[in-house]
Design an enzyme around this catalytic site. Structure first.
Site, PDB file in Angstrom:
ATOM      1  N   ASP A  31       0.809  -1.219   0.000  1.00 17.94           N
ATOM      2  CA  ASP A  31       0.000   0.000   0.000  1.00 17.94           C
ATOM      3  C   ASP A  31       0.838   1.263   0.000  1.00 17.94           C
ATOM      4  OD1 ASP A  31      -2.646  -0.764  -0.044  1.00 17.94           O
ATOM      5  OD2 ASP A  31      -2.773  -1.058   2.122  1.00 17.94           O
TER       6      ASP A  31
HETATM    7  C1  GLC Z   1      -1.398  -3.781   5.439  1.00 15.23           C
HETATM    8  C2  GLC Z   1      -2.649  -3.836   4.623  1.00 15.23           C
HETATM    9  C3  GLC Z   1      -2.484  -4.746   3.430  1.00 15.23           C
HETATM   10  C4  GLC Z   1      -1.240  -4.391   2.683  1.00 15.23           C
HETATM   11  C5  GLC Z   1      -0.028  -4.358   3.593  1.00 15.23           C
HETATM   12  C6  GLC Z   1       1.216  -3.880   2.898  1.00 15.23           C
HETATM   13  O1  GLC Z   1      -1.204  -5.004   6.085  1.00 15.23           O
HETATM   14  O2  GLC Z   1      -3.744  -4.262   5.381  1.00 15.23           O
HETATM   15  O3  GLC Z   1      -3.596  -4.656   2.576  1.00 15.23           O
HETATM   16  O4  GLC Z   1      -1.075  -5.320   1.662  1.00 15.23           O
HETATM   17  O5  GLC Z   1      -0.278  -3.495   4.665  1.00 15.23           O
HETATM   18  O6  GLC Z   1       1.165  -2.534   2.612  1.00 15.23           O
HETATM   19  C1  GLC Z   2      -0.620   2.571   5.945  1.00 21.41           C
HETATM   20  C2  GLC Z   2       0.140   1.371   6.441  1.00 21.41           C
HETATM   21  C3  GLC Z   2      -0.096   0.183   5.599  1.00 21.41           C
HETATM   22  C4  GLC Z   2      -1.551  -0.016   5.431  1.00 21.41           C
HETATM   23  C5  GLC Z   2      -2.252   1.237   4.935  1.00 21.41           C
HETATM   24  C6  GLC Z   2      -3.728   1.019   4.893  1.00 21.41           C
HETATM   25  O1  GLC Z   2      -0.147   2.938   4.720  1.00 21.41           O
HETATM   26  O2  GLC Z   2       1.497   1.604   6.490  1.00 21.41           O
HETATM   27  O3  GLC Z   2       0.519  -0.927   6.166  1.00 21.41           O
HETATM   28  O4  GLC Z   2      -1.774  -1.024   4.505  1.00 21.41           O
HETATM   29  O5  GLC Z   2      -1.969   2.302   5.779  1.00 21.41           O
HETATM   30  O6  GLC Z   2      -4.440   2.116   4.473  1.00 21.41           O
END
Ligand code: GLC
Ligand code: GLC
Length: 814
Positions: free
Chosen positions: A487
């Site tokens: 993300d």
């Molecule tokens: C968080 C989110 C997931 C994403 C991950 C890596 O665990 O829930 O959807 O893939 O972060 O950014």
């Molecule tokens: C933030 C976190 C990530 C998560 C995301 C969800 O970027 O670092 O892990 O997946 O929020 O919106």
């Protein structure tokens, strides 16, 4: 240093001192009514949706930690001393403290002033209420007069609004108190048809429902006026902060034990039957009273608790193993499976780190979570798949999240996370393998919940694939959109404004930045869909998807290869991300794992090379970090990933979610020793002995462990709600132990450590229980099978004849 120990027989983690480094939580409820409960009785409850139907308040990020909960106070009416058996909120000295977190229940107890007290918290199956069963024992030589006070603080339903909209909310709070039951009914007079109730099994000496009266001005929960003086005020809340508190007086002889039951619950009435009498503004309680009466009786509580135990026996009994490693055994048999159910219920909504107001159910997250629970609750997995698919957009794209109460996509986050749709194919494939229920593909499912837009689920999967094919970039790799699995790798964002959301800001046209990770994922998903199509005799579909997979495989191997490992992406300028040419972020974990998982580079040695690079450059003793070197400064064109200080979260943290991809890849390549070594590095039970460093619960996975660039290397954060649960469960059960559901039957393909002499698994697969014994005869992991005494070629056990319910499997590894 440890703060407790595992009780494997009882499937409990026993915490033996209250001041754990962080609140160590558990979950109550497994259907619609849920709560989180910490080891000192902190936490809150909600009905279905932690944001929209919050029953009780909790103060996140409070000092001290973990404030707001299911509190009980005891007061010695002889000398006026009072305390909380759960330590919080009074934090008086307690002896023999213990908190037993078990499967869907928590028991917290201690002894103070020679009074032993213990409270069992759980939610009965099929009910929207929680039981607190308090047992108090007088250990003194003389009899004692005690006061018991309960206390919860009600949330005015919408947790977000509750925490912010004080100009309104200080005027709306309403309760009713009737025959000792405190009913919280804020907004019931207008559009809500639900209320909360808080009941007690004993005759009351008094009650309170107005927070300020119960506590007294400028006092906290650590010394409420009512408790201090030993008498409730019988306050009725009008606005401000409604609470529930009962006052019960007990007289206990020496050695005597008494039980008191409290019930906290949620109830809905039909719109036209809200009031009783109908012309009044009084809650119609006739519909809820029988339930309350039932569970205020000890026998019903005992029965419900026994049912809960059997429920977990059933679920966990579907996969049980005995290996030479105790950490493996307890995670597989109990805690990892249990955590998978928590992610099924909560997605990423409510934990100590997830406030319950931030996110609904993630599309990507929930599809992955399914991999870990489908074998336990296949019918509910089916429903989840269909709910997820119904939020898919007609373009094949997906809302990133949806709200569980409404089952609708969230507009504030929207879509365009270009990996999202592909996860649906992977979850459906897992569902089909596990259940053999092909009828799901013919289910008519809407797009974006629009009536009239229905197509069979199978077409949803096709559109998912086409979504990628319609969005290829300059190298023929998938365009990344807002982000892929990571993300925080936001290649189309370029945000220089503080506070902007990296996830939703997109100010580039998105036609250049590509993801090698999605490339790998596409290959896997296209191969899966080709197999599904072939099995439905849709041969031209199958051929087309197979070809699409091959083309992408080729593109990844040519345009997505960096020499020693797979590239991560191309940025908006068409430059490489995750390449030896980069100054920082030269190598990323995700494409190494997922490309190998997809089968890319197995023949030409690229896979082996990529995994060796992971071992050389990313593996640490606490797990495998996400990339190296960490980004030391903020890069406008990379986004949130570089916003984290080095070593945390997506910036070179050990993002446990993707470690199992490497574990699976190593296992696929037959490297059981390395796979298991990686597995143990992040296994929470194996890390129990370093609890002081790890800080999170030693019984569940955390999303992240600080990486080697962080000053706190080895410290975990964001426990419980993480895709780590499902993926590690798959890695250990299906790839290291190697008991894997396939379309043709159960496959036995272990990749265990060379020094293991063997292990056994008992697993239910499509209604048949397989009792599998694996014995090591040689050094390698080649399998020779005997099924019900008969030798079998290969390592696949075909489905047994109808009526067979047990199959005995002897496997020898040579
Ligand atoms: C968080 C989110 C997931 C994403 C991950 C890596 O665990 O829930 O959807 O893939 O972060 O950014
Ligand atoms: C933030 C976190 C990530 C998560 C995301 C969800 O970027 O670092 O892990 O997946 O929020 O919106």
């Amino acid at each position: 240093m440890r703060y407790g120990h595992f009780d494997d027989k009882k499937r409990e983690y026993v915490i033996t001192r209250p001041d754990t480094p962080l609140p160590w939580i558990n979950y109550l409820g497994c259907e619609a009514y849920f709560g989180i409960v910490s080891n000192t009785a902190g936490g809150y409850s909600f009905y279905r949706d932690a944001r929209l139907r919050r029953l009780t308040r909790y103060r996140y990020n409070n000092a001290p930690f973990d404030f707001g909960g299911r509190y009980i106070y005891l007061r010695d009416n002889g000398d006026g001393k009072f305390w909380s058996p759960s330590w919080q909120p009074t934090r008086q000295k307690v002896d023999d403290y213990s908190c037993r977190h078990g499967m869907g229940y928590t028991i917290i107890g201690s002894t103070s002033n020679r009074i032993k007290a213990e409270t069992l918290y759980f939610v009965p199956l099929g009910e929207n209420l929680e039981i607190w069963q308090l047992s108090v024992t007088n250990l003194r030589r003389k009899s004692v007069r005690l006061s018991v006070f309960s206390s919860v603080e009600f949330c005015l339903w919408d947790a977000q609004d509750d925490a912010t909209n004080f100009q309104r909310n200080f005027s709306t709070g309403q309760v009713e108190v009737d025959q000792g039951v405190i009913y919280h009914k804020t907004e019931y007079r207008e559009r809500r048809d639900h209320f909360a109730f808080f009941a007690c099994s004993e005759k009351l000496a008094g009650y309170d429902s107005q927070r300020d009266v119960f506590l007294g001005a400028y006092r906290g929960c650590d010394n409420p006026t009512a408790v201090e003086r030993g008498r409730s005020f019988n306050s009725i809340a009008h606005g401000w902060a409604p609470i529930g508190s009962h006052h019960v007086k007990l007289k206990l002889k020496s050695g005597e034990t008494r039980r008191v039951i409290f019930l906290l619950g949620y109830h809905e009435n039909l719109k036209d039957q809200k009031f009783d009498p109908p012309t009044s503004q009084t809650i119609n309680k006739r519909t809820v009273k029988p339930t309350i009466a039932k569970y205020l009786k000890q026998a019903a509580v005992d029965h419900a608790f026994e049912e809960l135990r059997q429920y977990w026996d059933r679920l966990l009994g579907r996969y049980q193993t005995k290996t030479p490693d105790e950490h493996t055994n307890r995670m597989v048999n109990v805690w990892n499976a249990y955590q998978c159910m928590a992610t099924f219920n909560m997605s990423r909504s409510a934990s100590f780190f997830e406030s319950g107001i931030g996110r609904g159910l993630g599309f990507r997250d929930s599809n992955q979570d399914l991999l870990g629970f489908v074998h336990m609750v296949p019918e509910r997995a089916r429903e989840r798949v269909l709910d997820l698919a119904a939020t898919q957009l007609e373009t094949g794209g997906a809302y990133h999240q949806y709200q569980p109460l409404t089952k609708r996509g969230n507009d504030d986050v929207g879509s365009n996370f270009n990996d999202d749709p592909l996860w649906l194919i992977l979850s459906v494939a897992a569902y089909l393998r596990e259940t053999g229920d092909w009828s799901i593909l013919d289910e008519q499912v809407t797009y974006n919940n629009k009536p009239g837009s229905e197509t069979p689920l199978y077409e949803h999967l096709e559109r998912s694939l086409h979504y990628t094919l319609d969005r290829l970039g300059p190298h023929g790799l998938p365009l990344i959109g807002r982000a892929d699995w990571n993300d925080c790798l936001n290649l189309n964002c370029f945000s220089d404004t503080p506070g902007q959301s990296f996830q939703t800001t997109t100010n580039k046209d998105g036609k250049v930045a590509e993801s090698v990770f999605i490339g790998g994922m596409f290959v896997l998903a296209a191969r899966e869909l080709a197999e599904i199509a072939a099995r439905r005799s849709l041969h031209s579909d199958a051929e087309a998807y197979r070809k699409a997979a091959e083309r992408m495989d080729e593109t990844v191997r040519t345009k997505g290869w960096d020499g020693e490992w797979f590239l991560r992406a191309y940025d908006d300028f068409g430059r490489k991300v995750g390449s030896k040419e980069c100054e920082e972020g030269k190598i990323f974990i995700e494409p190494q794992g997922f490309c190998v998982l997809a089968g890319i580079g197995l023949q030409d040695g690229l896979a082996r090379k990529a995994l060796d690079s992971v071992s050389k450059m990313l593996a640490t003793r606490h797990g495998i970090v996400l990339q190296q070197p960490a980004y030391s400064k903020y890069y406008l064109h990379l986004g949130e990933i570089s916003s984290y200080p080095p070593g945390y979260k997506e910036n070179a943290g050990i993002f446990c979610h993707n470690n199992p991809w490497i574990i699976i890849a190593e296992a696929m390549m037959g490297n059981g020793d390395r796979a298991f070594d990686y597995y143990l590095r992040i296994n929470p039970s194996a890390r129990e002995k370093i609890s002081q460093l790890h800080r999170c619960e030693p019984f569940v996975y955390a999303q992240m462990i600080a990486g080697k660039d962080a000053p706190t290397h080895g410290e975990a954060k964001n426990s419980w709600l993480t895709g780590t649960a499902a993926w590690n469960y798959v890695a250990i059960t299906q790839f290291i132990l190697g008991i894997r559901p396939t379309y043709e039957g159960l496959m036995i393909a272990p990749a265990i450590p060379s020094k293991w002499k063997g292990f056994s698994v008992s697993r239910v697969f499509q209604g048949v229980r397989y009792n599998i014994n694996v014995r090591r005869a040689g050094k390698r992991n080649r399998v020779r099978l005997k099924v019900d005494g008969h030798a079998l070629d290969g390592n696949l056990i075909p489905k047994p004849a109808a009526g067979v319910t047990q199959v005995a499997v002897e496997a020898v590894l040579e």
